[in-house]
Design a protein around this motif. Structure first.
Motif, mmCIF file in Angstrom:
data_model
loop_
_atom_site.group_PDB
_atom_site.id
_atom_site.type_symbol
_atom_site.label_atom_id
_atom_site.label_comp_id
_atom_site.label_asym_id
_atom_site.label_seq_id
_atom_site.Cartn_x
_atom_site.Cartn_y
_atom_site.Cartn_z
ATOM 1 N N THR A 53 0.849 -1.199 -0.015
ATOM 2 C CA THR A 53 -0.096 0.371 -0.519
ATOM 3 C C THR A 53 0.854 1.423 0.324
ATOM 4 O OG1 THR A 53 -1.845 -1.018 1.435
ATOM 5 C CG2 THR A 53 -2.026 0.796 0.600
ATOM 6 N N ILE A 54 1.658 0.973 0.813
ATOM 7 C CA ILE A 54 2.347 2.267 0.859
ATOM 8 C C ILE A 54 3.740 2.514 -0.055
ATOM 9 C CG2 ILE A 54 4.861 3.318 2.007
ATOM 10 C CD1 ILE A 54 3.912 1.601 4.580
ATOM 11 N N ALA A 55 4.025 1.421 -1.053
ATOM 12 C CA ALA A 55 4.761 1.134 -2.478
ATOM 13 C C ALA A 55 3.568 1.948 -3.396
ATOM 14 C CB ALA A 55 4.755 0.059 -2.969
ATOM 15 N N LYS A 56 2.318 1.872 -3.365
ATOM 16 C CA LYS A 56 1.832 2.293 -4.619
ATOM 17 C C LYS A 56 1.039 3.928 -4.157
ATOM 18 C CE LYS A 56 -1.663 -0.539 -3.861
ATOM 19 N NZ LYS A 56 -3.263 -1.381 -3.683
ATOM 20 N N ASP A 57 1.821 4.139 -3.163
ATOM 21 C CA ASP A 57 1.314 5.980 -2.766
ATOM 22 C C ASP A 57 2.084 7.040 -2.758
ATOM 23 O OD1 ASP A 57 -1.267 4.652 -2.264
ATOM 24 O OD2 ASP A 57 -1.860 4.869 0.088
ATOM 25 N N THR A 58 3.169 6.015 -2.386
ATOM 26 C CA THR A 58 4.637 6.607 -3.020
ATOM 27 C C THR A 58 5.273 7.116 -4.519
ATOM 28 O OG1 THR A 58 6.591 7.358 -1.765
ATOM 29 C CG2 THR A 58 6.581 4.584 -2.935
ATOM 30 N N ARG A 59 5.832 8.160 -4.564
ATOM 31 C CA ARG A 59 5.949 8.486 -5.898
ATOM 32 C C ARG A 59 7.492 8.572 -5.784
ATOM 33 N NH1 ARG A 59 3.003 13.727 -8.278
ATOM 34 N NH2 ARG A 59 1.076 12.603 -8.067
ATOM 35 N N ASP A 60 8.423 8.574 -4.089
ATOM 36 C CA ASP A 60 9.724 8.386 -4.277
ATOM 37 C C ASP A 60 10.340 7.231 -4.459
ATOM 38 O OD1 ASP A 60 12.631 7.985 -3.403
ATOM 39 O OD2 ASP A 60 12.318 8.940 -1.185
#
Length: 573
Positions: A223-230
């Motif tokens: 979930t975090i990976a999907k929401d981040t652009r970093d």
């Protein structure tokens, strides 16, 4: 009567036996006293029986008041047998009266009331008194008071009745004892069953925790990976997902191994392997965990251990990995861990090797040692909460080591550390040659090769396609076994290899393989067919080979293994 029954029911078994004997003996003594009055027996005869009545009554009151049952039983048998018998014997006609029944009654009383050493001593004394009385009566018959009265029948009847009653009570005693024994066995069995049930309940609770924790990491990091652009943060999330997935796979493998052990289906393979390389590989895999805790890991290999052995290298690596993982887990930061091997014997080409993993961790108590190798158990109930773990690793390791002809043991001191050492037997591989270092094969390139992938699950097809994309191979997909057969027969000679799933709709992988092998096309018998399935038990692999497949790759897929299989079956032209 209700109060009497309530009082008697509340007594312990020993108290019940005492009171039964006291009551029956009192009844017999009163009969005897009544008969002496009817017969106008001698004064000494009446005094003897009267004293017996008084003695039994006093014992009855005193013992029930003090509840000193064993003391009361010893005194009761002494009064009735060792003292009462000679008095009544000489004052009531000797052997010609009811004394034979009295003799039997005495033995029954002793057996009813006493056990162990007290029984042996009292029975021996009673027999000596009886034999002595009979011998004296023959040597000095004038000492026996003769009985020439028809009313003497009361004495015989009373004594015989009392003896019979006590014999029945003796049977009752052993019946009660058998019931108590059966009840104790059932209670022990119930406690064992409850303990096993608690252990499995705790195990299931731990399993839930051990499986949900990495799943939570996988879902959360995805979930975090999907929401981040970093990109750096995304890479961090992917690394954590990879780590959690590996842990979850380890938990699942432990459960599957334990289920095979309990079903007696756990087997070992026999392949040639390099022992030093095996240990070094385990060291490499666990080195990152050691570095995370700033620990020191030393490997001390005995040069006398043959380089090439024959055995199950994967299971051996599993045991060493389990022991090393525990050592890292229970050793504090800046601690030291040592892995050492030693050749113990080498006879007729079969080697006995000892491997020891020593740490400077928290240590294990003697009580905890007994529980460590039991399935569903850990050294301490708090272990799983504090350090995690399924409680299966050491039980599985013990079984593997025993199947390899060895044993496993622990030496530990609380606060100083532990040494887990095991031995295993393996044959030398005299046919092995010195291996040269493998050349760097670089990226796999299968340009011009065509591969058929039979897989019914969309995401699995997508993963395989993504993994094989850099190899430049052409991949055709079939969603079931029947479609795979149609694609093969429709493109005769066009495929260089087939990856075959097993459980698919319409036609499974076994039947699809048999149909392909049975077809009349030139390469039907020779095309490499590799099972790609989650069925990973040894019997599953054997079933794949029996169906006509060449090899097996288990899910979750090890992509290095997948590429390695293609390199094996699709060599460079």
């Amino acid at each position: 009567m209700k109060k009497l029954y309530k009082w008697f029911s509340a007594l312990p078994a020993q108290g019940k036996m005492f009171n039964i004997v006291a009551a029956l003996s009192m009844a017999g003594a009163l009969f005897g006293l009544f008969s002496t009055v009817l017969q106008a027996s001698s004064l000494i005869s009446g005094v003897s029986v009267g004293a017996l009545v008084v003695g039994i009554f006093v014992l009855f009151l005193g013992v029930n008041h003090t509840r000193r049952w064993l003391v009361g039983e010893i005194l009761m048998t002494a009064v009735l047998c060792c003292i009462g018998f000679p008095f009544i014997f000489f004052s009531s006609g000797g052997i010609y009266s009811g004394m034979l029944a009295y003799l039997v009654m005495g033995v029954a009383i002793i057996a009813l009331l006493l056990e162990g050493r007290a029984f042996t001593v009292m029975l021996s004394t009673y027999i000596a008194v009886c034999v002595g009385s009979i011998v004296v009566s023959y040597l000095r018959p004038e000492l026996v008071t003769p009985i020439n009265n028809e009313k003497m029948i009361f004495v015989d009847v009373a004594t015989s009745f009392t003896a019979a009653s006590i014999l029945v009570s003796l049977i009752f005693k052993y019946h009660i004892r058998e019931q108590q024994r059966v009840r104790a066995l059932l209670e022990a069995e119930r406690e064992r069953a409850e303990a096993a049930s608690r252990s499995k309940s705790d195990f299931l609770s731990n399993m839930s925790h051990e499986m949900r924790t990495p799943m939570n990491a996988i879902i959360g990091m995805a979930t975090i990976a999907k929401d981040t652009r970093d990109n750096d943060r995304r890479d961090y999330c992917l690394d954590k997902i990879d780590e959690a997935s590996t842990h979850l796979l380890g938990v699942i493998n432990d459960i599957l191994d334990m289920s095979k052990i309990e079903a007696n289906k756990f087997e070992l393979s026999q392949v040639s392997f390099n022992f030093e390389k095996l240990v070094r590989k385990v060291e490499t895999v666990l080195s990152f965990r050691v570095e995370e805790k700033h620990q020191t890991l030393e490997v001390e290999l005995d040069p006398n251990v043959p380089a090439a052995l024959i055995g199950d290298d994967q299971r051996l690596a599993q045991v060493i990995t389990n022991l090393l993982t525990n050592a890292v887990k229970f050793t504090p930061e800046d601690g030291k861990i040592t892995v050492a091997s030693k050749l113990l014997e080498d006879e007729d080409g079969v080697c006995m090797v000892r491997v020891a993993v020593t740490d400077t961790g928290i240590g294990i108590t003697d009580e905890q040692k007994d529980r460590l190798f039991t399935a569903f158990e850990q050294a301490d109930n708090n272990t799983s909460r504090k350090f995690g773990g399924t409680g299966l690793g050491l039980a599985i390791s013990k079984r593997i080591v025993e199947m390899m002809g060895g044993f496993i043991r622990i030496d530990s001191v609380i606060g100083l550390g532990s040494t887990f050492a095991f031995t295993f037997r393996a044959a030398r591989d005299f046919s092995a040659t010195e291996e040269s270092a493998p050349a760097d094969e670089g990226d796999a390139d299968f340009s011009g090769r065509r591969i058929l992938l039979a897989e019914d699950v969309d995401i699995n097809r997508e993963i395989v396609l993504a993994v094989l994309e850099p190899t430049n191979a052409v991949i055709d997909c079939a969603e079931n076994g029947a479609e795979a057969v149609r694609l093969f027969t429709g493109n005769a000679g066009g495929y260089d290899a087939i990856f075959m799933d097993i459980q698919m709709p319409e036609m499974d992988g076994y039947e699809a393989t048999r149909n392909i092998r049975a077809s009349a096309f030139p390469n039907a018998k020779t095309i490499p067919i590799i099972a790609m399935t989650a069925n990973v038990f040894r019997e599953d692999v054997e079933k794949c080979l029996e169906a006509g497949m060449n090899d097996h790759v288990g899910k979750p897929l090890n992509f290095t293994e997948v590429i390695g299989k293609l390199r094996q079956y699709l060599p460079d032209d």
